[in-house]
Scaffold this motif. Structure first.
Motif, PDB file in Angstrom:
ATOM      1  N   SER A   3       0.844  -1.184   0.000  1.00 27.60           N
ATOM      2  CA  SER A   3       0.000   0.000   0.000  1.00 27.60           C
ATOM      3  C   SER A   3       0.889   1.247   0.000  1.00 27.60           C
ATOM      4  O   SER A   3       1.855   1.316   0.767  1.00 27.60           O
ATOM      5  N   PRO A   4       0.600   2.261  -0.838  1.00 27.27           N
ATOM      6  CA  PRO A   4      -0.439   2.253  -1.868  1.00 27.27           C
ATOM      7  C   PRO A   4      -0.034   1.409  -3.078  1.00 27.27           C
ATOM      8  O   PRO A   4       1.145   1.189  -3.319  1.00 27.27           O
ATOM      9  N   ASP A  34      -6.804   3.644  -1.707  1.00 27.60           N
ATOM     10  CA  ASP A  34      -5.373   3.433  -1.482  1.00 27.60           C
ATOM     11  C   ASP A  34      -4.631   3.138  -2.780  1.00 27.60           C
ATOM     12  O   ASP A  34      -3.470   2.730  -2.752  1.00 27.60           O
ATOM     13  N   ARG A  54      -4.689  11.358  -7.448  1.00 30.26           N
ATOM     14  CA  ARG A  54      -3.975  10.078  -7.437  1.00 30.26           C
ATOM     15  C   ARG A  54      -3.731   9.524  -8.834  1.00 30.26           C
ATOM     16  O   ARG A  54      -3.740   8.324  -9.060  1.00 30.26           O
ATOM     17  N   ARG A 325      -1.190  -5.986  -4.550  1.00 29.03           N
ATOM     18  CA  ARG A 325      -1.360  -5.765  -3.116  1.00 29.03           C
ATOM     19  C   ARG A 325      -0.878  -6.963  -2.297  1.00 29.03           C
ATOM     20  O   ARG A 325      -0.359  -6.806  -1.194  1.00 29.03           O
TER      21      ARG A 325
END
Length: 359
Positions: A3-4, A34, A54, A325
């Protein structure tokens, strides 16, 4: 967990390009606070995304079309959105990669060739494989690979696919010891051609060493029964199975629609059955299973269907997000390293992959 998570997106790939990829990216960002995106494409095409939170915009001057030959994408279009997007997941000059994963809906053959050229394969992997999920009657998924990257495979390649598939399912689906089935024309050990028989021996040996959880031979219908978590096959067979299943799902949906719209009475029956029909449509909707992983590379690359709409493309982004992730790349590397000892010495094929057209 990572993360991120930062994902590079080839916004120009596929049949529809930015008209589909950008809305999908916007929806994905809204659902994943995230996550960060690196959007790659022609400057004018990326203008609607200017100012998005983002998001980083990376320009490219060329586009790999769906009918471009592999050598055009690899040798001539060196500033294509596909190539630039893939390069975002490559570490260079001692610096970490910009992105943790890449997603493209572009030409499958070109994507595999460019990704393999830029990223190279993980040590111990001869050929990358394309893996995706198919729904099964246990209300879950069966991961199938290879789906078109390698038309002809050796027994050792099928073992490598089993190891990579196991790492994928363990990382993304949270199954610590997923079962592996070898696609064959029968469950008996004596069935199949010589390659399949040899692959079965290697898989059983790897199972005895605790490297994989080998269920045994499975047949085509076992994919949808959920007999094993993973089904391994060569790219020719896998691609045929994938396209056949997609065609069958579309045919069944069409048949049901035709029968419920045949006359006034069937239309009334359809109104009563609407909740059931809606749930059925959801379960067989191939868009929900979009996003095939190109396993075996030193970077995470995911392939979306070229004809994907925004809903389907967002699912491809979700698959890439989950893989990154849960550090899928590290898991594949670790599991392959542990399995190398089970391969017969001097019997690995390091030839180039036969690139198919999986989408």
């Amino acid at each position: 967990m990572l993360s991120p998570v930062r994902i590079a997106v080839d916004c120009m790939g596929g049949d529809h390009g930015p008209s589909i990829t950008l809305p999908a990216c916007q929806s994905f960002l809204a659902r994943h606070p995230d996550a960060e995106l690196v959007l790659v494409g022609l400057p004018d095409a990326l203008k609607p995304a200017e100012g998005w939170a983002r998001c980083t915009l990376v320009p490219a001057s060329e586009v790999v079309t769906m009918d471009d030959p592999v050598e055009v994408a690899l040798r001539r279009k060196k500033d294509s959105s596909m190539r630039v997007a893939i390069s975002q997941v490559k570490a260079a000059a001692g610096q970490p990669a910009v992105a943790h994963a890449c997603v493209s809906a572009g030409n499958t053959g070109a994507l595999m060739a460019v990704a393999r050229y830029l990223l190279k394969t993980v040590e111990g992997i001869d050929r990358p494989a394309i893996a995706t999920v198919m729904p099964n009657q246990k209300d879950g998924f069966t991961t199938v690979l290879d789906l078109g990257a390698n038309v002809d495979c050796s027994a050792e390649h099928l073992l490598q696919f089993a190891v990579m598939g196991s790492a994928l399912v363990a990382a993304v689906d949270g199954k610590d010891n997923p079962s592996v089935g070898l696609l064959n024309i029968g469950e008996e050990v004596i069935k199949g051609n010589e390659v399949i028989k040899q692959a079965g021996e290697l898989l059983r040996a790897a199972n005895e060493r605790g490297l994989i959880n080998f269920h045994g031979n499975v047949e085509g219908n076992d994919i949808f029964k959920g007999t094993s978590d993973i089904v391994v096959c060569d790219g020719f067979v896998g691609n045929v199975a994938l396209k056949t299943s997609e065609g069958l799902a579309m045919m069944m949906a069409t048949f049901i629609k035709q029968e419920f719209t045949r006359n006034i009475f069937t239309k009334l029956a359809a109104l009563v059955a609407m909740p059931v029909l809606s749930q059925f449509k959801k379960r067989v909707d191939h868009r929900r299973y979009n996003g095939a992983a190109l396993l075996g590379l030193r970077g995470l690359v995911f392939k979306s269907h070229g004809s994907a709409d925004a809903f389907a493309f967002e699912h491809a982004l979700n698959r890439a997000y989950d893989a990154a992730r849960h550090r899928l790349l590290d898991r594949v590397h670790d599991q392959i390293s542990a399995t190398l000892d089970s391969l017969p010495p001097g019997d690995q094929d390091s030839g180039s992959a036969d690139v198919g057209q999986a989408a």
